[in-house]
Write a protein that holds these residues in place. Sequence first.
Motif, PDB file in Angstrom:
ATOM      1  N   ASP A 797      -5.985  -4.657  -1.664  1.00 32.65           N
ATOM      2  CA  ASP A 797      -5.081  -3.527  -1.562  1.00 32.65           C
ATOM      3  C   ASP A 797      -4.789  -3.179  -0.104  1.00 32.65           C
ATOM      4  O   ASP A 797      -3.635  -3.005   0.302  1.00 32.65           O
ATOM      5  N   PHE A 798      -5.859  -3.047   0.695  1.00 32.11           N
ATOM      6  CA  PHE A 798      -5.682  -2.674   2.096  1.00 32.11           C
ATOM      7  C   PHE A 798      -5.010  -3.789   2.887  1.00 32.11           C
ATOM      8  O   PHE A 798      -4.256  -3.526   3.815  1.00 32.11           O
ATOM      9  N   MET A 799      -5.308  -5.044   2.533  1.00 35.24           N
ATOM     10  CA  MET A 799      -4.697  -6.138   3.286  1.00 35.24           C
ATOM     11  C   MET A 799      -3.182  -6.195   3.042  1.00 35.24           C
ATOM     12  O   MET A 799      -2.419  -6.626   3.907  1.00 35.24           O
ATOM     13  N   ARG A 800      -2.770  -5.741   1.853  1.00 31.94           N
ATOM     14  CA  ARG A 800      -1.330  -5.664   1.607  1.00 31.94           C
ATOM     15  C   ARG A 800      -0.680  -4.664   2.558  1.00 31.94           C
ATOM     16  O   ARG A 800       0.488  -4.784   2.888  1.00 31.94           O
ATOM     17  N   GLN A 801      -1.449  -3.630   2.947  1.00 32.08           N
ATOM     18  CA  GLN A 801      -0.902  -2.630   3.886  1.00 32.08           C
ATOM     19  C   GLN A 801      -1.078  -3.081   5.333  1.00 32.08           C
ATOM     20  O   GLN A 801      -1.051  -2.246   6.249  1.00 32.08           O
ATOM     21  N   LYS A 802      -1.347  -4.374   5.539  1.00 37.75           N
ATOM     22  CA  LYS A 802      -1.443  -4.982   6.877  1.00 37.75           C
ATOM     23  C   LYS A 802      -2.638  -4.481   7.695  1.00 37.75           C
ATOM     24  O   LYS A 802      -2.577  -4.424   8.920  1.00 37.75           O
ATOM     25  N   TYR A 803      -3.719  -4.072   7.012  1.00 43.47           N
ATOM     26  CA  TYR A 803      -4.937  -3.758   7.770  1.00 43.47           C
ATOM     27  C   TYR A 803      -5.737  -5.053   7.926  1.00 43.47           C
ATOM     28  O   TYR A 803      -5.780  -5.850   6.979  1.00 43.47           O
TER      29      TYR A 803
END
Length: 834
Positions: A797-803
């Motif tokens: 989920d967070f990696m989708r937000q480019k974290y």
Amino acid sequence: MVPSARPPFHLPQISRQTAPGRQGAERRSQSAAAARPRSSSWGGAGGRPVPNPRRRAAAGPIGVRGGALRRSSSVSAARRFCREKVGGGVPRAARGAAVTMSGFDDPGIYYSDSFGGDASVDEGQVRKSQLQKRFKEFLRQYRVGTDRTGFTFKYRDELKRHYNLSQYWVEVEMEDLASFDEDLADYLYKQPAEHLQLLEEAAKEVADEVTRPRPSGEETLQDIQVMLRSDANAANIRSLKSDQMSHLVKIPGIVIAATPVKAKATRIAIQCRSCRNTISNIAVRPGLEGYALPRKCNTEQAGRPKCPLDPYFIMPDKCKCVDFQVLKLQESPDAVPHGEMPRHLQLYCDRYLCDKVVPGNRVTIMGIYSIKKSTQSKNRSRDNVGVGIRSAYIRVVGIQVDVEGSGHSFAGSVTPQEEEELRRLAAMPNIYETIAKSIAPSIYGSTDIKKAIACLLFGGSRKRLPDGLTRRGDINLLMLGDPGTAKSQLLKFVEKCSPIGVYTSGKGSSAAGLTASVIRDPSSRSFFMEGGAMVLADGGVVCIDEFDKMREDDRVAIHEAMEQQTISIAKAGITTTLNSRCSVLAAANSVFGRWDETKGEENIDFMPTILSRFDMIFIVKDEHNEERDMTLAKHVMSLHVSALTQTQAVEGEIELNKLKKLISFCRTKCGPRLSAAAAEKLKNRYVLMRSGTRQHEQESDRRSSIPITVRQLEAIVRIAESLGKMKLQPFATEADVEEALRLFQVSTLDAAMSGSLSGAEGFTTQEDQEMLSRIEKQLKRRFAIGSQVSEHSIVQDFMRQKYPEHAIYKVLQLMMRRGEIQHRMQRKVLYRIK
């Protein structure tokens, strides 16, 4: 009777009651005496003075003690006594003269030894008194100085000074004794036990002469202890063999354990249980030898049964005691052959030698190599296997503690020529580069690390502040990195060339082995303390290899030793603080074996607390670079080809022994401070580093990632001081501060910049920090307390937000450490607790 020219003298006396069969003879002789004129000097018939009644008595018959016949002994003994002494071989005139006296002295029988026919006066006794006289002459007459400059009587003055301070001891140098009388010194070397006693007697007599008249209340003369010291070359514990037994020896070593001070009787009084007969003033031999009580009681009284076997017991309140202490000496680490266990030796110290040293001190001992009965185990006592076997110990007669702090330093043994050479060496303009080159010359490259190690070997200056606190002067260094980058070789070299070096590996050392352990003494069942590696390396360097493999709780044990430089112990009723003023040089691998660039700070498995205690942290990476690999391969090949042929040092390097001497010389002779200009410069740079101003950003092309702490500032000060110390300068200059800042820049700052240390104390950039807090807030918003979510889905989920992935894992790890979330179901699901 011819009056003699000799003065009157008294003779041993026999009490009259013991010889009832004698009174008739006395009456007969009294009538003869009435007709004879009284003469003041009545020894006329060749009677010669008996110098010491006690000594005469020694030659007398059985039953006579101190010349007086015991009341309890039988009548026949008295008759035999009179036949021998008064009747036998003495002219009648003399006999008359002797018995006559009984008329007008106190009643009793006197005898005189007329013709010196008594050869039983011990020749040894005469020799002893002559030797004692010569010892006394030495103490009274030995003087230092010349007629022109005026001379002082060395030992006479020292005795008087010490005696008036109630310090009843004197230290005699063997060289002085040898220059006064060669034979005396030789006797003292060959048979020290008996001659030392004579020397102490002589010292007591001289002290009596120089301190008279003593003030009231202190008339009784105290015993004087004589300690010996010598400039002779010290032997080694391994070289002590049976032919040295009861000779004087001199050995260096480290004291590793000390018992509490106890009391030992020098003179004891014993009493018989059944007949209450007491024998007092029995001398006990000094040392660890005991005293065997007599098996039988010799008093035979009429009408009493004989006393049983072993009737005597000691009367403690009538004994004279002295303090004594047993130390355990271990040979110094540089004297131990490779791969062998260090040897130990027991030391027996008494009186003023007690409590002179503490465990961890390096000492040189003068003592008498003695033996004691080895304690037998109970089950083996039936078959007397070890009947003639004795174990050795040393009865100490002098202790020299080597220079405090820097331990077994060479500074004491540097000759003036060597000192001049070392000062010339330190005055060379490029001494810093030369020393850096001389450190492990067989290892190619890594110049900055070698320069940092040079700083570590010389060390900064230890400061004692007015309020009693101290700031450490030793530099700690950590090398992190890939395998095969010669970290352990550097550690081994440092152990060799530091004045005191202890090498230990992380896996094989425990907290107690590094700091100190409390051990129960098998014989006395009492606890005593043994210092570990950090205590033994006091004033030197501890090299810890495989630092990352140490257990966490063992690593915590050296926190205090690294910053406060003490080790506090509270175990088994022993509460104490030991000194461990040593530098720590540690080498560690990364968590994944090799350094993984993608993982960033996960490479390091250390707590921030331990990282901030290291002044410099180097990250050693094995980078692929064709040119460098080529030179490295050439270097290694040349080493293997010419390993044996190349013995002399290469041009521009200092050989190992000279380097060792230079290091210890600089450490003892020099303690530089920062000069005012250098301090000002450092202050400005520190403010610059902290404030992250625009200038600094422009210099470094990016935001400074380290808000540098005060510990790091002190580290730079220490590095600058050590650079000044190499040149034997009193002050560290601006150039030294420049170099110190550069070293700090290439080590710790670079390590922090590469993102590898972020997460250690203040080692993260501002942006990272903001990002982490954003992730955490969002996590908490999506993740109610008491709910559980799959870890994989959160990360996706967070990696989708480019974290970045590592930032997400980092936040999860932080929250786990704070106890806010925990793993469930084989670490797949996260459960939020608070």
